[in-house]
Design an enzyme around this catalytic site. Sequence first.
Site, mmCIF file in Angstrom:
data_model
loop_
_atom_site.group_PDB
_atom_site.id
_atom_site.type_symbol
_atom_site.label_atom_id
_atom_site.label_comp_id
_atom_site.label_asym_id
_atom_site.label_seq_id
_atom_site.Cartn_x
_atom_site.Cartn_y
_atom_site.Cartn_z
ATOM 1 N N ASP A 200 0.867 -1.169 0.000
ATOM 2 C CA ASP A 200 0.000 0.000 0.000
ATOM 3 C C ASP A 200 0.914 1.234 0.000
ATOM 4 O O ASP A 200 1.524 1.568 1.003
ATOM 5 C CB ASP A 200 -0.885 -0.050 1.267
ATOM 6 C CG ASP A 200 -1.699 1.224 1.460
ATOM 7 O OD1 ASP A 200 -1.552 2.171 0.658
ATOM 8 O OD2 ASP A 200 -2.487 1.273 2.429
ATOM 9 N N LYS A 226 -3.811 11.975 -2.883
ATOM 10 C CA LYS A 226 -2.802 12.253 -1.837
ATOM 11 C C LYS A 226 -1.475 12.661 -2.451
ATOM 12 O O LYS A 226 -0.493 12.844 -1.755
ATOM 13 C CB LYS A 226 -2.581 11.021 -0.962
ATOM 14 C CG LYS A 226 -3.867 10.409 -0.491
ATOM 15 C CD LYS A 226 -3.871 10.086 0.951
ATOM 16 C CE LYS A 226 -5.077 9.224 1.265
ATOM 17 N NZ LYS A 226 -5.601 9.435 2.588
ATOM 18 N N CYS A 364 -8.178 6.053 10.763
ATOM 19 C CA CYS A 364 -8.534 4.787 10.117
ATOM 20 C C CYS A 364 -7.528 3.699 10.467
ATOM 21 O O CYS A 364 -7.182 2.856 9.622
ATOM 22 C CB CYS A 364 -8.635 4.933 8.596
ATOM 23 S SG CYS A 364 -10.015 5.913 8.076
HETATM 24 N N1 PMP Z 1 -3.805 3.377 2.917
HETATM 25 C C1 PMP Z 1 -3.212 4.407 3.535
HETATM 26 C C2 PMP Z 1 -1.850 4.211 4.150
HETATM 27 C C3 PMP Z 1 -3.867 5.643 3.606
HETATM 28 O O1 PMP Z 1 -3.276 6.676 4.204
HETATM 29 C C4 PMP Z 1 -5.150 5.780 3.016
HETATM 30 C C5 PMP Z 1 -5.908 7.091 3.106
HETATM 31 N N2 PMP Z 1 -5.849 7.731 4.333
HETATM 32 C C6 PMP Z 1 -5.712 4.680 2.379
HETATM 33 C C7 PMP Z 1 -5.011 3.500 2.348
HETATM 34 C C8 PMP Z 1 -7.039 4.770 1.710
HETATM 35 O O2 PMP Z 1 -6.957 5.643 0.624
HETATM 36 P P1 PMP Z 1 -8.258 6.163 -0.121
HETATM 37 O O3 PMP Z 1 -9.177 6.681 0.938
HETATM 38 O O4 PMP Z 1 -7.747 7.243 -1.025
HETATM 39 O O5 PMP Z 1 -8.825 5.002 -0.862
#
Ligand code: PMP
Length: 406
Positions: A200, A226, A364
């Site tokens: 990821d 991001k 999250c």
């Molecule tokens: N993995 C990581 C490490 C993240 O920081 C994020 C977003 N905070 C995600 C996954 C999920 O990304 P998205 O919400 O753009 O799908």
Amino acid sequence: MALDIVKIRNDFPILKQTVHNKPFVYFDNAATTQKPVQVIDRMDKVYRETNSNIHRGVHYLSDLTTRHFEEARETIRKFINARYDHEIIFTSGTTGGINLVAFSFGEKYISRGDEIIISAIEHHANIVPWQMLCERKGASLKVIPLNSDGELLLEEYDRLFSSNTRLVAITHVANSIGTINPVREMIQTAHQKNVPVLIDGTQAVQHGKVDVQDLDADFYVFSGHKMYGPTGTGVIYGKESILEELPPYQTGGEMVDQVTFEKTTFNRLPFKFEAGTPNYTGVIGLAAAVRYIEETGLDEIVAREKELLEYGSRRLSEIDGLHLFGQAENKISILSFILDDIHPFDAGMIIDKYGIAVRTGNHCAQPFMELLGIRGTIRASMVFYNTREEIDRLCEAIEKVKEMFN
Ligand code: PMP
């Protein structure tokens, strides 16, 4: 060469505004970054001048937009040094990407008794899709533990493998505290045991050079929003040899070759995984974001963010009653902290009144917060357009929060 910060800040129109009558400070870059005019204008140009659905048209604008979309694929390929364009699959973002792999890879390769390794520092997007897959298939998750600095315990990682391990899914950089994981070595460990690895890269591609061939990642997934690109865009890099073997995830238009009511054959890579009309405007905007990063200079970006991290860590550590989390040797410019006896949410609301956007909560990453024994932190995530003066303003706001609560 050092970055021209005045020019850079001029590239981001949103930074010029005031919030609550104070100059706006944006420290929520790990949630989403702001967009430079180069990206905004590029997408504006699509809608004003070239908008047309791609791939199926014979007319001029359809052909032109198709070309721009496929050029964007090549731009992304080069950015992460994939071998082939068709190893780049466009998605709606990391969440969409990981779900695609979890369903497609899971359908083909995961069955009862199998094991998937993740880490204790994952975002929910790299936990829940695997957990659901395990529930569907009767498989189980194994979790790599961390030390108190927020670094993964690699010896424990080694011990988690068994003859039933089918996949490792780990984050390159942790969004909650900024740890950069040694993914290259971790991929090597997995490959010695013939286990493929999904990385990821959501918090990594914008903070340092990623070379998927050098890493030898089997899948590398990230989000456009991001990395100064538009929302609703994302990328899965997958090795050709693996993608070829995987079944499609979503089905419908674009991803097919021949359709009859009896049987359907599927399109070649990468289209097999891009069902329906893709977000071509967003993808073209994402390529503009990559060009922006490259023209600014990734090395210069890294150097500036390192300097901001050092300055910010020092300034925050001077504040009484403030506890910083995540002291990994290798980390990106994220400052995650709590204040004695003050709920992060209350602190964040007051900091906002000083025109400063920080994020509060579990980011999250509830399982990780539980390990730390806290419900959440205040997170200031900085990028190259932030300044030392902004960090000073954050420190002043934190002092105000403390005054209010004492
Ligand atoms: N993995 C990581 C490490 C993240 O920081 C994020 C977003 N905070 C995600 C996954 C999920 O990304 P998205 O919400 O753009 O799908």
